[in-house]
Design an enzyme around this catalytic site. Structure first.
Site, PDB file in Angstrom:
ATOM      1  N   GLY A 111      51.951  36.500  39.132  1.00 48.34           N
ATOM      2  CA  GLY A 111      53.525  37.112  39.169  1.00 48.34           C
ATOM      3  C   GLY A 111      53.720  38.287  38.379  1.00 48.34           C
ATOM      4  CB  CYS A 162      53.521  45.172  38.102  1.00 45.95           C
ATOM      5  SG  CYS A 162      54.596  46.190  36.979  1.00 45.95           S
ATOM      6  CG  PHE A 190      42.899  40.171  35.728  1.00 43.77           C
ATOM      7  CD1 PHE A 190      43.574  40.715  34.515  1.00 43.77           C
ATOM      8  CD2 PHE A 190      43.614  40.096  36.927  1.00 43.77           C
ATOM      9  CE1 PHE A 190      44.968  41.106  34.542  1.00 43.77           C
ATOM     10  CE2 PHE A 190      45.161  40.576  36.736  1.00 43.77           C
ATOM     11  CZ  PHE A 190      45.575  40.849  35.679  1.00 43.77           C
ATOM     12  CG  LEU A 191      36.833  36.488  36.304  1.00 44.98           C
ATOM     13  CD1 LEU A 191      35.181  36.665  35.961  1.00 44.98           C
ATOM     14  CD2 LEU A 191      36.887  36.599  37.640  1.00 44.98           C
TER      15      LEU A 191
HETATM   16  C1  UDX Z   1      50.207  44.326  35.560  1.00 46.54           C
HETATM   17  C2  UDX Z   1      48.923  45.001  35.326  1.00 46.54           C
HETATM   18  O1  UDX Z   1      47.943  44.398  34.504  1.00 46.54           O
HETATM   19  C3  UDX Z   1      49.438  46.302  34.818  1.00 46.54           C
HETATM   20  O2  UDX Z   1      48.148  47.139  34.605  1.00 46.54           O
HETATM   21  C4  UDX Z   1      50.398  47.038  35.315  1.00 46.54           C
HETATM   22  O3  UDX Z   1      50.875  48.252  34.783  1.00 46.54           O
HETATM   23  C5  UDX Z   1      51.623  46.243  35.522  1.00 46.54           C
HETATM   24  O4  UDX Z   1      51.054  45.012  36.257  1.00 46.54           O
HETATM   25  P1  UDX Z   1      51.687  42.817  33.978  1.00 46.54           P
HETATM   26  O5  UDX Z   1      52.655  42.536  35.081  1.00 46.54           O
HETATM   27  O6  UDX Z   1      52.088  42.788  32.436  1.00 46.54           O
HETATM   28  O7  UDX Z   1      50.564  43.634  34.121  1.00 46.54           O
HETATM   29  O8  UDX Z   1      50.808  41.482  33.991  1.00 46.54           O
HETATM   30  P2  UDX Z   1      49.183  40.852  34.014  1.00 46.54           P
HETATM   31  O9  UDX Z   1      48.788  40.666  32.459  1.00 46.54           O
HETATM   32  O10 UDX Z   1      48.370  41.691  34.682  1.00 46.54           O
HETATM   33  O11 UDX Z   1      49.461  39.547  34.672  1.00 46.54           O
HETATM   34  C6  UDX Z   1      49.849  39.316  35.965  1.00 46.54           C
HETATM   35  C7  UDX Z   1      49.959  38.010  36.387  1.00 46.54           C
HETATM   36  O12 UDX Z   1      48.488  37.487  36.640  1.00 46.54           O
HETATM   37  C8  UDX Z   1      50.478  36.914  35.526  1.00 46.54           C
HETATM   38  O13 UDX Z   1      51.142  36.111  36.035  1.00 46.54           O
HETATM   39  C9  UDX Z   1      49.292  36.140  34.802  1.00 46.54           C
HETATM   40  O14 UDX Z   1      49.672  35.031  34.201  1.00 46.54           O
HETATM   41  C10 UDX Z   1      48.335  36.109  35.866  1.00 46.54           C
HETATM   42  N1  UDX Z   1      46.964  36.060  35.463  1.00 46.54           N
HETATM   43  C11 UDX Z   1      46.305  37.306  34.758  1.00 46.54           C
HETATM   44  C12 UDX Z   1      46.203  35.229  35.614  1.00 46.54           C
HETATM   45  O15 UDX Z   1      46.587  33.983  36.440  1.00 46.54           O
HETATM   46  N2  UDX Z   1      44.772  34.997  35.399  1.00 46.54           N
HETATM   47  C13 UDX Z   1      44.444  36.079  34.658  1.00 46.54           C
HETATM   48  O16 UDX Z   1      42.913  36.057  34.328  1.00 46.54           O
HETATM   49  C14 UDX Z   1      45.186  37.096  34.478  1.00 46.54           C
END
Ligand code: UDX
Length: 441
Positions: free
Chosen positions: A259, A262, A251-252
């Site tokens: 978006g 959730c 998550f970096l």
């Molecule tokens: C999220 C949570 O991760 C999950 O635990 C919860 O149950 C539901 O919400 P999800 O909505 O499927 O899951 O997406 P996720 O993979 O977490 O990504 C969320 C947003 O962050 C996306 O828009 C993604 O592109 C963005 N993101 C994620 C980044 O910009 N950079 C990253 O390093 C990781």
């Protein structure tokens, strides 16, 4: 392991994954939905969402007779000796007025089944709900012989099956410990760390986790902006901080803003419940504001790339879903950026491997195509908005011949800049120095 008779009410992302995975663990599962057409498709093994591994699990469950699909919660609960011992609530809790979670679907199901549930049944809430909902559900049920348990899900779209079967943890909250233990036992085969707690704490875990992730992303997007100011490289900075085990590498990745179904919903909902009790949470508010700013910053980058004004400029968008590996467009930052570009007069065409060329009502301002070459044709800039791996291996030499101006704004730092510069593209990334073309465009 005890095999349980389980009803799962709501067959969307969460419900379908939960039902199919619990069946794969050996339980007997009946999944319900109100959408008759969806249930009919599911009965034949047709899975209406893009989720790796899910069609296979549904097919196995159907073939083994451990998974069934029915219309309506009452049918899922069943009767007599076959009645459900555990009922999972997996219905949507969308953002309602003012950002609060709309609980009408949860309440409707509880009202429908309250007299049907057998004595000793456990109602498990998997939907993300405000703290206190388990207590409110118990009140609405008015069944002292039925326990209400909170068991939040942490599934990511695109890896929901993998996340379900290999969880970092299981969280089960109930004020009656025996009910919490019965729910925890459903997952015993997974061998995951299990947090047994009270209902309010379990409900708060979900918000606390998603809001932390949102804050982490807003933080990294801000660090990326800082990198641009100082001429530093965000990939090296995040690698450098990520080796610290207290921070972690996950998550970096900076992007066009976070978006999906959730993170935006849950940040708004937590702020809303905070406001309702007069609690100020400026850190969380700042994460949301930073996200909006990030989306506007992407528009600035595209504006600069096309020479200062977007009016009348053809802009080709690569990726529309909120992240790769899903067909989900809900709260997609790509669509927000697209709307902002359109508002400045850009002429938009978009391609996404997960989205068909015609999506009714998507937006009038965005033409869709199923051909990435059409996205390039006559474009004053190409913009990568979702990190689909296949964009790396597009025929960039061919795309270079088709565009009007060889510049790519890569909001996901996805592309191999060396490959693109060799065919004449300038690449503008996030938190990295722009990479000029090697050959004149
Ligand atoms: C999220 C949570 O991760 C999950 O635990 C919860 O149950 C539901 O919400 P999800 O909505 O499927 O899951 O997406 P996720 O993979 O977490 O990504 C969320 C947003 O962050 C996306 O828009 C993604 O592109 C963005 N993101 C994620 C980044 O910009 N950079 C990253 O390093 C990781």
């Amino acid at each position: 392991m005890f095999v349980r008779r389980i009803a799962v009410v709501g067959s969307g992302y969460v419900g379908l994954t939960t039902g199919a995975c619990l069946a794969s663990l050996g339980h007997r599962v009946v999944c319900a939905d109100v959408d008759e057409a969806k249930v009919a498709r599911l009965c034949t093994g047709e899975v209406p969402i893009l989720e790796p591994g899910l069609p296979e699990l549904v097919a196995q469950g159907l073939a083994a007779g451990r998974l069934r699909f029915v219309v309506g919660a009452a049918a899922a609960v069943g009767q007599g000796p076959e009645a459900a011992e555990v009922m999972f609530l997996c219905v949507p809790t969308p953002m309602g007025a003012g950002g609060a979670a709309d609980l009408s679907a949860v309440e409707a199901v509880v009202t429908e089944v309250r007299t049907l549930l057998p004595a000793g049944c456990v109602v498990v809430n998997k939907s993300t709900v405000p703290v206190g909902t388990a207590a409110r559900t118990a009140q609405l049920l008015a069944r002292p012989d039925v326990a209400v348990v909170s068991n939040p899900e942490f599934l990511r779209e695109g890896s929901a099956v993998e996340d379900f079967l290999n969880p970092d943890r299981i969280v089960v909250g109930c004020d009656a410990q025996d009910a919490a233990e019965r729910v925890a036992a459903l997952y015993a085969r997974l061998g995951a760390p299990t947090v047994l707690t009270d209902a309010a704490s379990a409900e708060l875990v979900k918000y606390a986790a998603n809001c932390f992730l949102a804050m982490k992303l807003s933080y990294v997007n801000t660090i990326a902006e800082l990198c641009e100011r100082f001429g530093a490289d965000v990939l090296d900075v995040t690698e450098g901080i990520g080796y610290d085990r207290r921070i972690g590498q996950a998550f970096l990745q900076p992007g066009p803003g976070w978006g999906g179904s959730c993170l935006p919903k849950d940040t708004h909902a937590l702020l809303q419940v905070c406001a309702a009790v007069g609690f100020d949470f400026p850190l969380l508010q700042a994460s949301l504001d930073t996200n909006t700013r990030q989306q506007h910053r992407m528009v600035e980058k595209v504006r600069d790339a096309v020479g200062g004004s977007l009016a009348g400029q053809r802009v080709g968008l690569l990726g529309l879903t909120f992240k790769a590996g899903t067909d989900d467009l809900r709260d997609s930052p790509a669509l927000t950026v697209a709307a902002l570009l359109a508002a400045e007069g850009a002429d938009l065409i978009g391609y996404d491997p997960g989205v068909p060329a015609a999506v009714p009502g998507l937006t009038d301002d965005l033409q869709l195509t199923d051909d990435p070459l059409k996205v390039a044709s006559g474009a004053a800039a190409l913009v990568v908005l979702t990190e689909w791996p296949e964009f790396r291996s597009l025929d960039w030499g061919r795309l270079a011949e088709l565009v009007e101006r060889r510049v790519v704004v890569d909001t996901r730092n996805l592309l191999d800049a060396d490959v693109l510069r060799r065919v004449g593209f300038e690449v503008r990334s996030i938190g990295r120095r722009p990479t000029p073309a090697l050959t004149p465009s």
